[in-house]
Design a protein around this motif. Structure first.
Motif, PDB file in Angstrom:
ATOM      1  N   GLY A 306       0.806  -1.218   0.000  1.00  0.00           N
ATOM      2  CA  GLY A 306       0.000   0.000   0.000  1.00  0.00           C
ATOM      3  C   GLY A 306       0.835   1.262   0.000  1.00  0.00           C
ATOM      4  O   GLY A 306       1.972   1.288  -0.470  1.00  0.00           O
ATOM      5  N   LYS A 307       0.271   2.315   0.557  1.00  0.00           N
ATOM      6  CA  LYS A 307       0.935   3.622   0.500  1.00  0.00           C
ATOM      7  C   LYS A 307       1.952   3.833   1.601  1.00  0.00           C
ATOM      8  O   LYS A 307       2.640   4.864   1.631  1.00  0.00           O
ATOM      9  N   GLY A 308       2.066   2.882   2.524  1.00  0.00           N
ATOM     10  CA  GLY A 308       3.066   3.000   3.573  1.00  0.00           C
ATOM     11  C   GLY A 308       2.650   3.971   4.661  1.00  0.00           C
ATOM     12  O   GLY A 308       1.558   4.539   4.655  1.00  0.00           O
ATOM     13  N   ILE A 309       3.555   4.176   5.615  1.00  0.00           N
ATOM     14  CA  ILE A 309       3.316   5.077   6.735  1.00  0.00           C
ATOM     15  C   ILE A 309       3.956   6.424   6.436  1.00  0.00           C
ATOM     16  O   ILE A 309       5.143   6.498   6.110  1.00  0.00           O
ATOM     17  N   ASP A 310       3.187   7.484   6.542  1.00  0.00           N
ATOM     18  CA  ASP A 310       3.698   8.835   6.351  1.00  0.00           C
ATOM     19  C   ASP A 310       4.347   9.279   7.649  1.00  0.00           C
ATOM     20  O   ASP A 310       3.674   9.742   8.577  1.00  0.00           O
ATOM     21  N   GLY A 311       5.666   9.122   7.727  1.00  0.00           N
ATOM     22  CA  GLY A 311       6.379   9.440   8.953  1.00  0.00           C
ATOM     23  C   GLY A 311       6.261  10.892   9.363  1.00  0.00           C
ATOM     24  O   GLY A 311       6.128  11.210  10.546  1.00  0.00           O
ATOM     25  N   GLU A 312       6.306  11.796   8.391  1.00  0.00           N
ATOM     26  CA  GLU A 312       6.208  13.219   8.700  1.00  0.00           C
ATOM     27  C   GLU A 312       4.857  13.560   9.315  1.00  0.00           C
ATOM     28  O   GLU A 312       4.768  14.299  10.295  1.00  0.00           O
ATOM     29  N   LYS A 313       3.790  13.018   8.737  1.00  0.00           N
ATOM     30  CA  LYS A 313       2.446  13.281   9.271  1.00  0.00           C
ATOM     31  C   LYS A 313       2.300  12.681  10.662  1.00  0.00           C
ATOM     32  O   LYS A 313       1.680  13.276  11.548  1.00  0.00           O
ATOM     33  N   LEU A 314       2.888  11.499  10.870  1.00  0.00           N
ATOM     34  CA  LEU A 314       2.801  10.836  12.165  1.00  0.00           C
ATOM     35  C   LEU A 314       3.527  11.652  13.233  1.00  0.00           C
ATOM     36  O   LEU A 314       3.024  11.832  14.354  1.00  0.00           O
ATOM     37  N   VAL A 315       4.706  12.161  12.895  1.00  0.00           N
ATOM     38  CA  VAL A 315       5.470  12.975  13.839  1.00  0.00           C
ATOM     39  C   VAL A 315       4.723  14.265  14.153  1.00  0.00           C
ATOM     40  O   VAL A 315       4.645  14.693  15.313  1.00  0.00           O
ATOM     41  N   ALA A 316       4.158  14.890  13.109  1.00  0.00           N
ATOM     42  CA  ALA A 316       3.413  16.131  13.329  1.00  0.00           C
ATOM     43  C   ALA A 316       2.219  15.901  14.256  1.00  0.00           C
ATOM     44  O   ALA A 316       1.918  16.726  15.124  1.00  0.00           O
ATOM     45  N   LYS A 317       1.552  14.775  14.060  1.00  0.00           N
ATOM     46  CA  LYS A 317       0.411  14.450  14.911  1.00  0.00           C
ATOM     47  C   LYS A 317       0.869  14.216  16.350  1.00  0.00           C
ATOM     48  O   LYS A 317       0.204  14.640  17.308  1.00  0.00           O
ATOM     49  N   ALA A 318       2.013  13.545  16.536  1.00  0.00           N
ATOM     50  CA  ALA A 318       2.529  13.279  17.878  1.00  0.00           C
ATOM     51  C   ALA A 318       2.939  14.572  18.573  1.00  0.00           C
ATOM     52  O   ALA A 318       2.720  14.741  19.779  1.00  0.00           O
ATOM     53  N   ILE A 319       3.509  15.505  17.807  1.00  0.00           N
ATOM     54  CA  ILE A 319       3.900  16.795  18.389  1.00  0.00           C
ATOM     55  C   ILE A 319       2.669  17.585  18.813  1.00  0.00           C
ATOM     56  O   ILE A 319       2.609  18.146  19.912  1.00  0.00           O
ATOM     57  N   SER A 320       1.654  17.619  17.946  1.00  0.00           N
ATOM     58  CA  SER A 320       0.435  18.367  18.264  1.00  0.00           C
ATOM     59  C   SER A 320      -0.307  17.751  19.449  1.00  0.00           C
ATOM     60  O   SER A 320      -1.005  18.453  20.187  1.00  0.00           O
ATOM     61  N   ALA A 321      -0.143  16.415  19.631  1.00  0.00           N
ATOM     62  CA  ALA A 321      -0.795  15.743  20.754  1.00  0.00           C
ATOM     63  C   ALA A 321       0.011  15.854  22.041  1.00  0.00           C
ATOM     64  O   ALA A 321      -0.433  15.390  23.095  1.00  0.00           O
ATOM     65  N   GLY A 322       1.209  16.450  21.950  1.00  0.00           N
ATOM     66  CA  GLY A 322       2.037  16.625  23.134  1.00  0.00           C
ATOM     67  C   GLY A 322       2.806  15.398  23.552  1.00  0.00           C
ATOM     68  O   GLY A 322       3.340  15.343  24.665  1.00  0.00           O
ATOM     69  N   LEU A 323       2.898  14.394  22.677  1.00  0.00           N
ATOM     70  CA  LEU A 323       3.614  13.166  23.027  1.00  0.00           C
ATOM     71  C   LEU A 323       5.124  13.360  22.970  1.00  0.00           C
ATOM     72  O   LEU A 323       5.864  12.757  23.744  1.00  0.00           O
TER      73      LEU A 323
END
Length: 689
Positions: A306-323
């Protein structure tokens, strides 16, 4: 499939044996609803299983009996002697068919329509089998034809395993006493014989607990089909079990994590047909599930294109979530970025569906794998696909363990968690305390630590400079140090259940016995980490060196597929190079006199490599390499495993074969060079046209 069929036959025979008295009682009292329900459940179960195994005659008979019994249960029909006789005749015929299936013989009788007609309301009484001779002869035949099998509860097997373990402890104690005795005792030969018997018995009990992993994989193709249809996608699933056997109890533990991963692969990973065609992929997605045994571990791989994991989007989401912070995100390796999807509540799905998007699932996967001492590795290439690798122990009952000492007590922990053991007095290690937490600095890396006595509420008298640190690596790759007083031994220990009151504290998974008979608790490493507050801290604390600078990037490992070619040679190909794994008819292959070959794929003729040797008669498996406008195919005989290697160990490409040498599992292996193969072969068909 053979194991599933054997289970079906054994279950059907067990149910018929249990129903023998119920049928006679129902004949005497057709209004007895409880017995009617028991007979209905039997024919319903047989009907469902027949559809799975493709036994149409058996399914038709059981379906007809089920309909008649359903009318009686609903009150639409009264159970009279005629119906009882007809149902008895059908059940006898089912018994004969089950016996024939078990023997691999032709199904008996051809007058099924007469039996079905006798079930109709108002039909004439069916000619029931003889009350004396027929049932007796049929039962004798079934007993003689039945395989020598028996169904036992797992708890009973655990008790037997525990008994064997206790006998082994007693044997070891006797061995010490014999060694201490002076002179000949005359017991040496009987003792050696007893030891050999115990070894054989232990291996036999372990084998009883094992089951082919096909049992776990059997339901996944249907699940993939239903889910892909629900989501409007097309997915082809390929399962390669490799004749792997696994502990029956482990199957239940691993099932839920695998279901989560497969559902995520179809929902998040594999694109819809139109999207796949737009990016140059075949409209049908591919999902491959493999299992291989390596020593005392089972490696289960789930790979999608498939399209794989978008690492940049995942990191951005983790930063916005405060993780994590932006500075910490910059220091993450690709694998650490991928492991962020295991954080609770973190999801990149744009909307919540019945399948996913709620931020739950992968955190459950991680927790379940941690609980059994396994590990999870996630590799993903955006646009190409994702590989999830589950490394799990072969059995839950026998655990390779490290025994440790703290405050005069002995504990055990699974060896699969142990990364390294270091002394506090070593020149390479330094320790300090910051913010109430102790840290050790090892080879420039700062690692958070906790004393085991702090977690367990004990008091250690061991001097600080004499303590040892067991570096623990959790499933997500996080590392922390566990300070102990002593390291005793490496042992293979049989784990038994522990009292519920101790299990509820979350620090133990069971108990075991050492050779001297002393009981030893087995630690739950994930529970210890959570109790010490390490789960939330390890990622933050280990990404910086003692000087506060970002650590050096970890060596990136290249995932590859290890396979055997038709010339018998062992080779590997980078996962990134494989556009698709496919099987096509051998009739689509054309061989030239000069040794080259072509194959027709999707209406195009492409170069076909790796065909030196005899191809199978029907289908040939291949890797598709390159893009649609510049593609080649490479044949392989069988897949061995999903592996990894360090790119630094690769030699230059061989000009003649288009391959490189890489160090894989300690031995040199040819790795196909995609660029070289495409340059040498991709234009050959077009030039010859």
């Amino acid at each position: 499939m053979d194991d599933l069929l054997a289970d079906f036959i054994a279950e059907a025979r067990d149910m018929m044996e249990a129903l023998s008295g119920e049928i006679v009682a129902w004949e005497n009292d057709p209004a007895d609803k409880d017995r009617l329900d028991a007979i209905f459940r039997f024919v319903h179960t047989v009907k469902g299983n027949c559809g799975f195994f493709d036994f149409p005659r058996l399914e038709t008979l059981s379906h007809a009996a089920e309909d008649a019994l359903a009318d009686c249960r609903a009150g639409r029909r009264t159970a009279d002697k005629a119906l009882v006789s007809a149902v008895l005749a059908v059940i006898d015929r089912i018994a004969e068919m089950v016996d024939a299936i078990g023997e691999g013989a032709e199904l008996p009788g051809t007058d099924d329509e007469a039996l079905i007609a006798a079930l109709a309301e108002g039909a004439e009484t069916a000619e029931a089998p003889s009350k004396e001779a027929a049932p007796t002869s049929n039962r004798a035949k079934r007993q003689s034809a039945a395989p020598r099998t028996i169904r036992l509860p797992v708890d009973l097997l655990d008790r037997v395993m525990g008994g064997v373990s206790d006998m082994a402890v007693a044997r070891n104690d006797l061995a010490r006493r014999l060694a201490q005795a002076e002179g000949e005792t005359g017991l040496e030969a009987p003792f050696n014989r007893l030891s050999a018997i115990l070894v054989d018995l232990s291996e036999a009990i372990t084998r009883i607990r094992m089951q082919r992993i096909d049992t776990l994989f059997a339901g996944f193709p249907r699940m993939v089909r239903d889910l892909s249809h629900e989501l409007g996608k097309q997915v082809m699933v390929e399962v390669e079990s490799g004749d792997v056997e696994i502990d029956r109890e482990m199957i239940e533990v691993v099932r839920d994590p695998m279901v989560h991963i497969i559902r995520n692969a179809i929902d998040h990973g594999i694109e819809k047909p139109a999207e796949r065609l737009t990016v140059g992929k075949r409209e049908i997605g591919s999902l491959t599930i493999t299992a291989r045994q390596t020593g005392s571990e089972i490696r289960i791989g789930i790979v999608d294109d498939g399209k794989g994991i978008d690492g940049e989007k995942l990191v951005a989401k983790a930063i916005s979530a405060g993780l994590i912070t932006a500075e910490e995100a910059a220091a993450l390796t690709p694998r650490e970025r991928n492991m962020l999807i295991c954080q609770p509540g973190l999801s990149t799905a744009k909307e919540v569906t019945s399948v996913s998007g709620r931020g739950v699932g992968m955190d459950v996967v991680r927790a379940n794998i941690e609980r059994i001492g396994g590990s999870l590795v996630i590799d993903s290439t955006p646009g190409s696909g994702t590989r999830m690798m589950l490394n799990i122990p072969l059995t839950l009952s026998i655990v390779p363990s490290l025994t440790i000492g703290i405050a005069g007590h002995t504990f055990a922990l699974p060896r699969s968690y142990v990364e390294e053991i270091v002394r506090n007095s070593g020149d390479e290690m330094d320790s300090n305390r910051m913010g109430g937490r102790k840290f050790i600095t090892l080879r420039g890396q700062r690692i958070p630590c906790v004393g085991l006595e702090e977690v367990l509420g004990l008091k250690s008298t061991c001097p600080e400079d004499a303590r040892l640190y067991v570096l623990i690596k959790l499933v997500g790759g996080d590392v922390f140090g566990l300070a102990v007083d002593a390291i005793h031994n490496h042992e293979e220990l049989v784990v038994k259940p522990i009292a519920p009151v101790l299990m509820s504290c979350g620090l133990y998974v069971g108990t075991t016995q050492l050779d001297d008979g002393s009981p030893v608790p087995m630690l739950d490493i994930a529970g210890v980490a959570r109790s010490a507050g390490m789960i939330s801290e390890v990622k933050d604390r280990t990404i910086r060196t003692a000087g506060g600078e970002v650590r050096e990037e970890e060596k990136a490992l290249q995932p590859a597929l290890l396979f055997v070619g038709f010339d018998g040679g062992e080779r590997a190909i980078d996962m990134d190079s494989v556009r698709r794994i496919e099987k096509l008819p051998v009739s689509a292959v054309r061989r030239e006199r000069d040794g080259t070959a072509q194959i027709v794929i999707d209406g195009k003729i492409v170069p076909f490599l790796g065909v030196a040797g005899e191809l199978p008669e029907d289908m040939v498996a291949m890797f598709r390499i390159g893009a649609e406008d510049r593609e080649i195919a490479y044949a392989y005989e069988r897949m061995i495993d999903l592996v990894e290697y360090e790119p630094d160990t690769v030699s230059k490409a061989n000009k003649r074969t288009g391959s490189r040498l890489a160090l894989i599992d300690g031995r040199p292996v040819d790795v196909l060079d995609e660029a070289r193969l495409l340059a040498d072969h991709a234009g050959r068909v077009a030039e010859g046209a």
